[in-house]
Design a protein around this motif. Sequence first.
Motif: not given
Length: 426
Positions: A11-18, A63-68, A101-103, A244-248
């Motif tokens: 799971l990934s979520k992207k935001y575009v900051i203006a 905000a999130l990157k490849d969370v599983s 955004t993905k996942g 945005g990633c799972v550490q543990i």
Amino acid sequence: MSDTVIRVENLSKKYVIAHQGQVANNYKTFRGAMTNAAKYLITNLMPHNNKEANLKSQEEFWALKDVSFEIKQGERVGIIGRNGAGKSTLLKILSRITEPTKGTIRIKGRVASLLEVGTGFHPELTGRENIFLNGAILGMSKVEIQRKFDEIAAFAEIEKFLDTPVKRYSSGMYVRLAFAVAAHLEPEILIVDEVLAVGDAQFQKKCLGKMEDVGKQGRTVLFVSHNMATINMLCQRAVWLVNGCVQIDGETEYVTSEYLTYGVKHEGEVIINSSNTNQKFYFKRIILFNQQGNKTSLFSVREPIKIYLEYHAIKFIEALEISLKVTNYFGITVFTSHRSSYISSKVGVGNHVLEIEIPALFLVPGTYYITISAHIPNVEFICRNESILTFEIEETGSYMAIYKGSNYGVVFSNLTWKENCLIVDK
């Protein structure tokens, strides 16, 4: 899916900051429209290169990157992480408020969410009408809602205000009713953010008890909190997010212990990254000194600890409150100290250094964590650096040394005892 009720894959979520200077088209006030028109005109009068640079002044933020992860039926799972780690974004996606955004996400069962004060309530409707509205959203029949209605009203403690529009409720009343609805309308999955912090201590305790009961009934609970003691008490498992990633992802006490010691600076000093500074104020660094004036994070129980906190005010601030909180290894707050108790709350432009002293023979031997924050009371939250620095206190000969290994509290209390006193009963 067997007994898996939530499965999250990549799971990934992207935001575009203006950034400031980009021409936007979403202003809805007259002043905003005029400002937008002026910006548009200026942009079109610019040379071609400057115009392109201005329009491209935007940045991608993940905000999130490849969370599983997977969550089983009946599990009580804590989601932890520092501010900006992606906790709230994750809960919003699981609650179907925000699109990923993905996942992929697979959820089995009805989900009830309590993410922000007032989420899911219509302000113009009464408390009674909102209970039926929320129940209908969860797919419950009118008969099912009526069966639970009295229990919800009693739990929320707002029977007298059931026929009052919720826009007139205080934040505490909002939270009490929202939690009562979410917990009692029998969702298979209950998602709760740290919105419970708005409620009083007694109601928070009641909510935690209810969430524990929900888990024992075979339903699933996801709970976000910065309070590690609460996470340890309520949850069997914790998922720790970092950037945005799972550490543990694992057993609660292990994960919370690793979280509290993450990024610890053992030399007794932390330089604070001020890249995302508030436009009024930011912290620069925090340093610990022992009795000999040496920078360290290891102290004798018999010596005071001097804390130097450096910060910078970009503007004059009329009523700034700076707080220093010390928590122990179990996430329990030992004490919080406020700047305004000793110094005027007015802060001038420029660099400032505060000195705070923790006296000798005050904290019992153990590991402690310092959190610093700044806000304007009841007006604006400015910043918080949670568990930014750790220190340890060693037993070097206190009057409790003979009980080494025993749990005798979080602070020393050298109280006065008298014997053979006369009791005067009035």
